[in-house]
Design a protein around this motif. Sequence first.
Motif, mmCIF file in Angstrom:
data_model
loop_
_atom_site.group_PDB
_atom_site.id
_atom_site.type_symbol
_atom_site.label_atom_id
_atom_site.label_comp_id
_atom_site.label_asym_id
_atom_site.label_seq_id
_atom_site.Cartn_x
_atom_site.Cartn_y
_atom_site.Cartn_z
ATOM 1 N N PHE A 12 3.083 5.953 -3.045
ATOM 2 C CA PHE A 12 4.189 6.678 -3.676
ATOM 3 C C PHE A 12 3.893 6.908 -5.150
ATOM 4 O O PHE A 12 4.081 8.006 -5.679
ATOM 5 C CB PHE A 12 5.495 5.900 -3.539
ATOM 6 C CG PHE A 12 6.063 5.822 -2.142
ATOM 7 C CD1 PHE A 12 5.536 6.571 -1.107
ATOM 8 C CD2 PHE A 12 7.148 5.001 -1.878
ATOM 9 C CE1 PHE A 12 6.065 6.504 0.179
ATOM 10 C CE2 PHE A 12 7.692 4.926 -0.607
ATOM 11 C CZ PHE A 12 7.163 5.683 0.422
ATOM 12 N N ARG A 13 3.436 5.870 -5.806
ATOM 13 C CA ARG A 13 3.133 5.973 -7.238
ATOM 14 C C ARG A 13 1.952 6.916 -7.472
ATOM 15 O O ARG A 13 1.974 7.730 -8.407
ATOM 16 C CB ARG A 13 2.833 4.576 -7.802
ATOM 17 C CG ARG A 13 2.282 4.548 -9.218
ATOM 18 C CD ARG A 13 3.285 5.072 -10.236
ATOM 19 N NE ARG A 13 2.633 5.348 -11.515
ATOM 20 C CZ ARG A 13 2.120 6.522 -11.853
ATOM 21 N NH1 ARG A 13 2.164 7.560 -11.019
ATOM 22 N NH2 ARG A 13 1.551 6.685 -13.021
ATOM 23 N N PRO B 214 0.807 -1.224 0.000
ATOM 24 C CA PRO B 214 0.000 0.000 0.000
ATOM 25 C C PRO B 214 0.838 1.270 0.000
ATOM 26 O O PRO B 214 0.490 2.246 -0.674
ATOM 27 C CB PRO B 214 -0.818 -0.130 1.294
ATOM 28 C CG PRO B 214 -0.952 -1.596 1.499
ATOM 29 C CD PRO B 214 0.367 -2.161 1.051
ATOM 30 N N ALA B 215 1.948 1.286 0.732
ATOM 31 C CA ALA B 215 2.787 2.489 0.776
ATOM 32 C C ALA B 215 3.402 2.782 -0.584
ATOM 33 O O ALA B 215 3.398 3.934 -1.050
ATOM 34 C CB ALA B 215 3.876 2.314 1.821
ATOM 35 N N VAL C 254 8.461 -5.139 -5.184
ATOM 36 C CA VAL C 254 7.401 -4.355 -4.557
ATOM 37 C C VAL C 254 7.061 -3.126 -5.401
ATOM 38 O O VAL C 254 5.888 -2.814 -5.639
ATOM 39 C CB VAL C 254 7.838 -3.935 -3.138
ATOM 40 C CG1 VAL C 254 6.959 -2.813 -2.597
ATOM 41 C CG2 VAL C 254 7.788 -5.136 -2.198
ATOM 42 N N ALA C 255 8.088 -2.422 -5.859
ATOM 43 C CA ALA C 255 7.855 -1.202 -6.635
ATOM 44 C C ALA C 255 7.156 -1.496 -7.958
ATOM 45 O O ALA C 255 6.247 -0.768 -8.366
ATOM 46 C CB ALA C 255 9.174 -0.483 -6.885
ATOM 47 N N LEU C 256 7.580 -2.546 -8.643
ATOM 48 C CA LEU C 256 6.938 -2.902 -9.908
ATOM 49 C C LEU C 256 5.493 -3.331 -9.679
ATOM 50 O O LEU C 256 4.601 -2.968 -10.453
ATOM 51 C CB LEU C 256 7.728 -4.014 -10.596
ATOM 52 C CG LEU C 256 9.125 -3.606 -11.105
ATOM 53 C CD1 LEU C 256 9.897 -4.836 -11.579
ATOM 54 C CD2 LEU C 256 9.012 -2.576 -12.228
ATOM 55 N N GLU C 257 5.252 -4.081 -8.612
ATOM 56 C CA GLU C 257 3.881 -4.506 -8.297
ATOM 57 C C GLU C 257 3.007 -3.302 -7.966
ATOM 58 O O GLU C 257 1.799 -3.311 -8.220
ATOM 59 C CB GLU C 257 3.902 -5.477 -7.120
ATOM 60 C CG GLU C 257 2.536 -6.059 -6.778
ATOM 61 C CD GLU C 257 2.586 -7.126 -5.707
ATOM 62 O OE1 GLU C 257 1.532 -7.376 -5.078
ATOM 63 O OE2 GLU C 257 3.669 -7.718 -5.497
ATOM 64 N N GLN D 54 9.901 1.149 -13.970
ATOM 65 C CA GLN D 54 11.310 0.743 -13.976
ATOM 66 C C GLN D 54 11.899 0.994 -12.598
ATOM 67 O O GLN D 54 11.578 1.994 -11.953
ATOM 68 C CB GLN D 54 12.085 1.530 -15.033
ATOM 69 C CG GLN D 54 13.531 1.108 -15.180
ATOM 70 C CD GLN D 54 14.306 1.930 -16.193
ATOM 71 O OE1 GLN D 54 15.515 2.110 -16.081
ATOM 72 N NE2 GLN D 54 13.612 2.450 -17.210
ATOM 73 N N VAL D 55 12.785 0.099 -12.164
ATOM 74 C CA VAL D 55 13.455 0.237 -10.878
ATOM 75 C C VAL D 55 14.946 0.019 -11.086
ATOM 76 O O VAL D 55 15.359 -0.952 -11.725
ATOM 77 C CB VAL D 55 12.923 -0.783 -9.847
ATOM 78 C CG1 VAL D 55 13.640 -0.616 -8.511
ATOM 79 C CG2 VAL D 55 11.424 -0.642 -9.678
#
Length: 220
Positions: free
Chosen positions: A86-87, A81-82, A161-164, A169-170
Amino acid sequence: MNEQVKKCVLNAGAGPANAGRLHFAFAPSAWAEVRLDIDARALPDLVGSFSDMRGIIEDARFDALWSSHAVEHLHAHEVIPAFREFRRVLKPDGFALITCPDLSAIARYLLAEGSEAVAYNSPAGQIRPIDMLYGHGVSIANGQTSMAHNTGFTAPRLARVALEAGFAQVRTMEGECFDLWAILLAPEASVEQIAPMFADTALAELFADLGVKQAASSPA
């Protein structure tokens, strides 16, 4: 001549308003900072948890987001969720810069030196692997219970986590002090336009494939 319109960066989990807490890539001449923290005693611009910023921050408000040693304080169920938050608060061409303890680096040191060996000295005092894993023990004992760490990240986990969460891109790298650094790019972000911000810094390594030059000796 009209004054240049500054871009806006959200400092998520800002802590106290000390000079230097915002990464120096966000030059004050070009960036306006908005500080968010869950602790009102830190006197942030916005009070709340970055795991749910609905109601205090509208969609696509910020050009960038900075979070330094804050995401490890989340509980495991709050992580996705966090990062989705952010996104959500970033513009379509925005990016997030995240740093946090690196579980891989900490584990290597712990196995070699033990859980209570002094890894380095900080303004808060001596830091040991057990502090990096669970939060600074002395600070917690003195009543700063928010210093406790409730989750942790390796580069693969942070990237997953970021991609999900919806980032396109990470880019991750290991820092010099048991820390992990990551650039998270929103779907319309241009890595070629973002990379020059970090030229001649240690974070240029994140953009080595673009030919960005790294400083010989520079803080992250």
